[in-house]
Design a protein around this motif. Structure first.
Motif, mmCIF file in Angstrom:
data_model
loop_
_atom_site.group_PDB
_atom_site.id
_atom_site.type_symbol
_atom_site.label_atom_id
_atom_site.label_comp_id
_atom_site.label_asym_id
_atom_site.label_seq_id
_atom_site.Cartn_x
_atom_site.Cartn_y
_atom_site.Cartn_z
ATOM 1 N N THR A 145 0.730 -1.153 -0.005
ATOM 2 C CA THR A 145 0.074 0.076 -0.006
ATOM 3 C C THR A 145 0.927 1.305 0.057
ATOM 4 N N THR A 146 0.552 2.007 -0.988
ATOM 5 C CA THR A 146 1.181 3.230 -0.798
ATOM 6 C C THR A 146 0.253 4.523 -1.167
ATOM 7 N N TYR A 147 0.537 5.653 -0.250
ATOM 8 C CA TYR A 147 -0.740 6.578 -0.073
ATOM 9 C C TYR A 147 -0.465 7.717 -1.049
ATOM 10 N N GLY A 148 -1.530 8.573 -1.288
ATOM 11 C CA GLY A 148 -1.383 9.774 -2.241
ATOM 12 C C GLY A 148 -1.673 9.375 -3.805
ATOM 13 N N ALA A 149 -2.512 8.307 -4.078
ATOM 14 C CA ALA A 149 -2.393 8.118 -5.318
ATOM 15 C C ALA A 149 -2.968 9.169 -6.457
ATOM 16 N N HIS A 150 -4.154 9.137 -6.400
ATOM 17 C CA HIS A 150 -4.750 10.259 -7.106
ATOM 18 C C HIS A 150 -5.489 11.270 -6.077
ATOM 19 N N GLY A 151 -5.896 10.919 -4.966
ATOM 20 C CA GLY A 151 -6.646 11.735 -4.181
ATOM 21 C C GLY A 151 -5.697 12.470 -3.191
ATOM 22 N N ALA A 152 -6.390 12.702 -1.801
ATOM 23 C CA ALA A 152 -5.489 12.955 -0.605
ATOM 24 C C ALA A 152 -4.446 12.169 -0.217
ATOM 25 N N LEU A 153 -3.256 12.746 -0.046
ATOM 26 C CA LEU A 153 -2.215 11.902 0.538
ATOM 27 C C LEU A 153 -2.700 11.843 1.989
ATOM 28 N N ALA A 154 -3.124 12.622 2.769
ATOM 29 C CA ALA A 154 -3.474 12.358 4.272
ATOM 30 C C ALA A 154 -4.919 13.096 4.685
ATOM 31 N N GLU A 155 -5.417 12.467 5.763
ATOM 32 C CA GLU A 155 -6.885 13.005 5.838
ATOM 33 C C GLU A 155 -6.839 13.324 7.462
ATOM 34 N N HIS A 156 -7.496 14.262 7.790
ATOM 35 C CA HIS A 156 -7.543 14.738 9.387
ATOM 36 C C HIS A 156 -8.884 15.013 9.610
ATOM 37 N N VAL A 157 -9.679 14.561 10.605
ATOM 38 C CA VAL A 157 -10.985 14.785 10.924
ATOM 39 C C VAL A 157 -11.105 15.809 12.187
ATOM 40 N N LEU A 158 -11.565 16.975 12.477
ATOM 41 C CA LEU A 158 -11.890 17.704 13.437
ATOM 42 C C LEU A 158 -13.379 17.710 13.988
ATOM 43 N N VAL A 159 -13.513 16.532 14.840
ATOM 44 C CA VAL A 159 -14.958 16.392 15.223
ATOM 45 C C VAL A 159 -15.312 17.445 16.393
ATOM 46 N N ILE A 160 -16.450 18.397 15.970
ATOM 47 C CA ILE A 160 -16.535 19.590 16.575
ATOM 48 C C ILE A 160 -17.929 19.482 17.784
#
Lengths: 463, 186
Positions: B170-185
């Motif tokens: 598995t390699t990240y950042g193929a065609h979409g986002a390289l990383a994802e972060h969620v702020l639960v508010i």
């Protein structure tokens, strides 16, 4: 150096194709490591989730979907049209390809960007578009690698599993003229940048459809890379090609299939992206296609309903049966010479093409009938039973001759004395032929053809 | 305050190789600036959503020297896709629901929230009100399609873009986002 690709069904005979595959050591190694990582993922899924219960439900859903297929397709079509899309019911492969070529001509399209679609392979879309002067770009990383190598996919889900890093780096260098190191991250970063040029330029995006949801007229396109999102959201026109069997009734069913498919396919509990497309862009939206065309491909599918092969239509194309198959793990997907390889390919290729096509007479026999595919299948298709039934449908001369030998054998073994004598004689014969070794690798006379790709143990259990 | 549902969602996010944390409305803007700074984003492509305004993301990012573009961005696809030396861009989205079991975000396409928003840039930061988290995918999907007219597009996003097409690793950042972060508010 690979040969130029030939159309499916135009390759050499099966024996020659499997011989070449078995002789390819790199291929064997790559197949073995990818099958091992699939198996590890599946074991994890079985430990973490109640996979068997999920499978029972998936089987029930698909059985009911196929029973109600005409009605569900009608509902799906109506809703897609109501959402502002166009629907084309393609009776044949040619009709589907012609529709898309005409659309590209009318649009004056120069570049078509594709996300992975087995149905597009089935209708030979790339050849048809290229013949019309349109450049076709496969944007799935694996498919793009194969396009550069001028090869056919080896696997439904992971098309380039048979290529290693060094081979891929060489292909990228040749295409770009740039010096690209052969590490995975650099290769992916290069492909990402390079393919973005094509996402920006394409007038038409072509995708497959994993499932259509009849209730709301929504097309589900599953993927991990993000290319299907860009293909279905950026170009002015989106063409979605869906096999006619790929429809479910409602969102409750869809949620179940969307979850079990990646579990079965890659031992993962979600696809990274699922694109749920209910129509072209609406008033005020600035992305999404301005036109959405859904092509529902029959191509021999509808006539399977009500036959003893109907269960083949339950397939959700996860690719699990391929990895589970000892035959596929040995020869790979390309030896099948069909867009669909492995056990499901050996079943649906003859069913969709008719049992007299050259591949149809070969593929049902490319199986040991061990049943591992049935065990791996997330919708419980009895693939080994279907293969046996298909073997019975193939009526060429060598097959009739083989049937006569089998009948003779069956008559003989019904007598206990003949059976016992036969077993003793065979055992003795194998020991003599094997001398001191534990395997016989070559039988004399006409039986030599059989052992050219198989071995027999001289002792039981074999060592 | 973080509930059990939020905790399960955050745990599932990590299994998907994304990450996230629970924050208050007051802290969300600063958390957003921190994360974009850590990623090295020079530009933010932000959904046109009431929550974005409420949290004060635009002002906070601008103060931190990050260029802010609000969807729909009149930049052209080449620029949005990061070609022609466009600044490294992070998408800021507001999901309509999230699935605790699988760490999945539901992002609904609309005039202010393009269906391709989270996938065009290098990174993806989501602002998720905690009450939008549900337990199962079936609940989230039946909810998203309950009322007519249905949205033209819904994207399910479960972690950063990835591919296993090279040697099944598995390699990240193929065609979409390289990383994802969620702020639960909330």
């Amino acid at each position: 150096v690979s040969d130029r690709p030939v159309g499916y069904g135009e390759g050499p005979p099966l024996r020659e194709r499997t011989r070449r595959a078995v002789a390819d050591r790199t291929l064997r190694g790559n197949l073995a490591s990818s099958a091992a990582s699939w198996a590890a993922g599946r074991r994890r899924m079985r430990d973490e989730q109640d996979f068997d219960a999920m499978r029972d439900r998936a089987r029930a859903i698909r059985t009911e979907n196929i029973r109600r297929l005409p009605e569900l397709l009608e509902q799906l079509s109506e809703r897609v049209i109501a959402n502002g899309g166009y629907v084309m019911r393609a009776p044949t492969r040619d009709a589907a390809a012609t529709y898309i070529v005409n659309l590209a001509r009318a649009e004056g399209a120069t570049v078509v960007a594709k996300s992975k679609s087995m149905a597009s392979e089935e209708i030979k879309l790339n050849e048809a578009l290229e013949a019309a002067g349109v450049r076709v770009v496969e944007t799935d990383m694996g498919e793009w690698i194969l396009q550069l190598a001028e090869e056919r996919p080896s696997h439904i889900v992971a098309p380039a599993v048979h290529k290693n890093r060094a081979e891929i780096a060489e292909l990228f260098r040749r295409e770009s003229g740039e010096d690209i190191p052969d590490d995975r991250e650099a290769l992916i970063a290069h492909a990402r940048r390079r393919l973005r040029e094509d996402f920006a330029a394409a007038e038409i995006g072509v995708s497959g459809v994993n499932i259509g949801v009849a209730e709301t007229g929504t097309l589900c396109v599953m993927e991990n890379e993000g290319n299907a999102r860009l293909v279905t959201a950026l170009p002015r026109i989106h063409v979605a090609i869906m096999g006619a069997e790929r429809v479910v009734a409602d969102w409750d069913e869809a949620a179940h299939i969307l979850q079990i498919l990646p579990m079965a396919a890659i031992g993962d509990d979600a696809s990274t992206y699922v694109n749920l497309i209910s129509g072209p862009r609406r008033e005020g939206e600035t992305d999404g296609p301005q036109e959405l065309h859904l092509i529902i491909l029959d191509g021999g599918r509808m006539s399977l309903r009500g036959t003893r092969f109907e269960e083949a239509l339950h397939c959700i194309r996860c690719g699990a049966c391929l990895y589970s198959c000892p035959m596929w793990r040995t020869v790979g997907g390309q030896a099948y010479d069909s867009p669909y390889s492995g056990p499901i390919g050996a079943v649906i290729t003859p069913l969709l093409e008719g049992t007299s096509s050259p591949r149809a007479t070969e593929l049902p026999f490319l199986s040991s009938l061990c049943g591992a595919c049935h065990d791996a299948c997330p919708v419980g298709i009895p693939l080994h039973d279907l293969l046996v039934r298909l073997r019975g449908e193939v009526r060429t001369r060598p097959h009739r001759r083989r049937d006569r030998v089998m009948r003779l054998w069956s008559t003989a073994w019904r007598r206990p004395a003949v059976y016992r004598a036969g077993v003793r004689l065979t055992r003795l014969g194998l020991r003599i032929l094997g001398r001191r070794r534990s395997w016989v690798t070559r039988l004399p006379g006409p039986a030599g053809r059989w052992t050219s790709q198989r071995d027999l143990p001289t002792r039981w259990p074999p060592r | 305050m973080a509930t059990a549902l939020t905790d399960r969602f955050l745990a599932a996010l990590e299994r998907r190789r994304a990450d996230g944390r629970a924050v208050t409305v007051a802290d969300a803007a600063a958390a957003c600036v921190d994360r974009l700074g850590a990623w090295g984003a020079r530009r933010a492509l932000v959904a046109d959503d009431d929550l974005v305004a409420e949290v004060g993301v635009v002002a906070a990012l601008t103060d931190a020297g990050i260029e802010v573009v609000t969807w729909p961005a009149d930049l052209g696809w080449r620029d949005l896709l990061g070609l022609d030396d466009a600044p490294p861009t992070c998408a800021v989205t507001v999901p309509t629901a999230a699935v605790a079991q699988r760490g999945t975000l539901l992002i609904t396409g609309s005039p202010g929230h393009g269906r391709s928003l989270d996938a065009v840039g290098w990174w993806h930061l989501a602002l998720l009100p905690s009450e939008r988290i549900v337990e199962t995918l079936a609940e989230a999907l039946t909810g998203a399609f309950a009322d007519a007219p249905h949205p033209s597009a819904v994207s399910l996003v479960s972690g950063p873009s990835r591919t296993s097409d090279i040697e099944k690793i598995t390699t990240y950042g193929a065609h979409g986002a390289l990383a994802e972060h969620v702020l639960v508010i909330g």
